[in-house]
Design a protein around this motif. Structure first.
Motif, PDB file in Angstrom:
ATOM      1  N   MET A   1       0.814  -1.193   0.000  1.00  0.00           N
ATOM      2  CA  MET A   1       0.000   0.000   0.000  1.00  0.00           C
ATOM      3  C   MET A   1       0.867   1.270   0.000  1.00  0.00           C
ATOM      4  SD  MET A   1      -2.970   1.161  -0.109  1.00  0.00           S
ATOM      5  CE  MET A   1      -4.136   2.336   0.405  1.00  0.00           C
ATOM      6  N   LYS A   2       1.923   1.277   0.840  1.00  0.00           N
ATOM      7  CA  LYS A   2       2.795   2.447   0.869  1.00  0.00           C
ATOM      8  C   LYS A   2       3.439   2.696  -0.488  1.00  0.00           C
ATOM      9  CE  LYS A   2       4.360   3.249   5.552  1.00  0.00           C
ATOM     10  NZ  LYS A   2       5.513   3.343   6.431  1.00  0.00           N
ATOM     11  N   LEU A   3       3.806   1.634  -1.181  1.00  0.00           N
ATOM     12  CA  LEU A   3       4.427   1.778  -2.497  1.00  0.00           C
ATOM     13  C   LEU A   3       3.477   2.487  -3.462  1.00  0.00           C
ATOM     14  CD1 LEU A   3       6.907   1.250  -4.201  1.00  0.00           C
ATOM     15  CD2 LEU A   3       5.955  -0.984  -4.778  1.00  0.00           C
ATOM     16  N   MET A   4       2.195   2.162  -3.382  1.00  0.00           N
ATOM     17  CA  MET A   4       1.214   2.815  -4.259  1.00  0.00           C
ATOM     18  C   MET A   4       1.097   4.300  -3.912  1.00  0.00           C
ATOM     19  SD  MET A   4      -1.692  -0.199  -4.766  1.00  0.00           S
ATOM     20  CE  MET A   4      -2.946   0.905  -4.286  1.00  0.00           C
ATOM     21  N   ILE A   5       1.170   4.635  -2.625  1.00  0.00           N
ATOM     22  CA  ILE A   5       1.105   6.036  -2.207  1.00  0.00           C
ATOM     23  C   ILE A   5       2.328   6.788  -2.721  1.00  0.00           C
ATOM     24  CG2 ILE A   5       1.094   7.610  -0.219  1.00  0.00           C
ATOM     25  CD1 ILE A   5      -1.558   6.132  -0.668  1.00  0.00           C
ATOM     26  N   TYR A   6       3.506   6.171  -2.601  1.00  0.00           N
ATOM     27  CA  TYR A   6       4.732   6.801  -3.100  1.00  0.00           C
ATOM     28  C   TYR A   6       4.652   7.001  -4.613  1.00  0.00           C
ATOM     29  CZ  TYR A   6       6.910   5.771   1.423  1.00  0.00           C
ATOM     30  OH  TYR A   6       7.212   5.709   2.754  1.00  0.00           O
ATOM     31  N   ALA A   7       4.144   6.006  -5.323  1.00  0.00           N
ATOM     32  CA  ALA A   7       4.012   6.112  -6.773  1.00  0.00           C
ATOM     33  C   ALA A   7       3.030   7.224  -7.140  1.00  0.00           C
ATOM     34  CB  ALA A   7       3.564   4.774  -7.362  1.00  0.00           C
ATOM     35  N   ALA A   8       1.927   7.319  -6.406  1.00  0.00           N
ATOM     36  CA  ALA A   8       0.948   8.376  -6.672  1.00  0.00           C
ATOM     37  C   ALA A   8       1.559   9.749  -6.410  1.00  0.00           C
ATOM     38  CB  ALA A   8      -0.300   8.174  -5.811  1.00  0.00           C
ATOM     39  N   ALA A   9       2.335   9.874  -5.332  1.00  0.00           N
ATOM     40  CA  ALA A   9       2.988  11.151  -5.023  1.00  0.00           C
ATOM     41  C   ALA A   9       4.015  11.500  -6.098  1.00  0.00           C
ATOM     42  CB  ALA A   9       3.646  11.094  -3.646  1.00  0.00           C
ATOM     43  N   LEU A  10       4.738  10.509  -6.577  1.00  0.00           N
ATOM     44  CA  LEU A  10       5.706  10.736  -7.649  1.00  0.00           C
ATOM     45  C   LEU A  10       4.990  11.221  -8.910  1.00  0.00           C
ATOM     46  CD1 LEU A  10       8.702  10.442  -8.513  1.00  0.00           C
ATOM     47  CD2 LEU A  10       8.126   8.147  -9.288  1.00  0.00           C
TER      48      LEU A  10
END
Length: 142
Positions: A1-10
């Motif tokens: 889930m955190k990876l998806m948040i980081y990708a969305a922020a990127l």
């Protein structure tokens, strides 16, 4: 889930650079303040339609919210208008790196002080080093 948040922020960061470049050019065509107005006008219309279908909050509570929480709109106008002015003068890269360095510095201060509802987090040497390196990149790009 955190990876998806980081990708969305990127992705959000990438979209800010694209948006800045687009509105810098639009500012040349229709005017700088007019370009900023257009952005917020179209965004308001689109968000109003989305809000009709997916909104779960209550806009009537806006008047009950602490006044400092309502300053985000003013800051957003300032941010976008400065980009519209600066990008044609100094370019997308320098403008966005400047924004990122400013964001990093203020984010660290906000977290360190525990301001604006954030949990206090001491400044670590890694965070300070990151800001110094980003500032150096700003100098090298300039």
């Amino acid at each position: 889930m955190k990876l998806m948040i980081y990708a969305a922020a990127l992705f959000a960061g990438m979209s800010l650079s694209i948006e800045g470049a687009i509105y810098g050019e639009l500012g040349k065509s229709i005017g700088k303040l007019e370009s900023s107005f257009y952005n917020f006008f179209v965004g308001t219309i689109i968000l109003a339609v989305v809000l009709l279908f997916f909104g779960k909050g209550s806009l009537s509570h806006t008047f009950k919210a602490p006044k400092w929480q309502l300053t985000g709109g003013l800051l957003g106008i300032f941010y976008l208008t400065i980009l519209i002015v600066s990008i044609p003068l100094v370019g997308v890269g320098l403008s966005m790196i400047s924004v990122i360095v400013g964001q990093m510095i203020m984010s660290i201060v906000i977290e360190h002080k525990g301001w604006l509802g954030s949990s206090p987090s001491k400044i670590q040497k890694e965070k300070a080093a990151a800001v110094v390196l980003m500032a150096a990149s700003l100098f090298l790009i300039f």
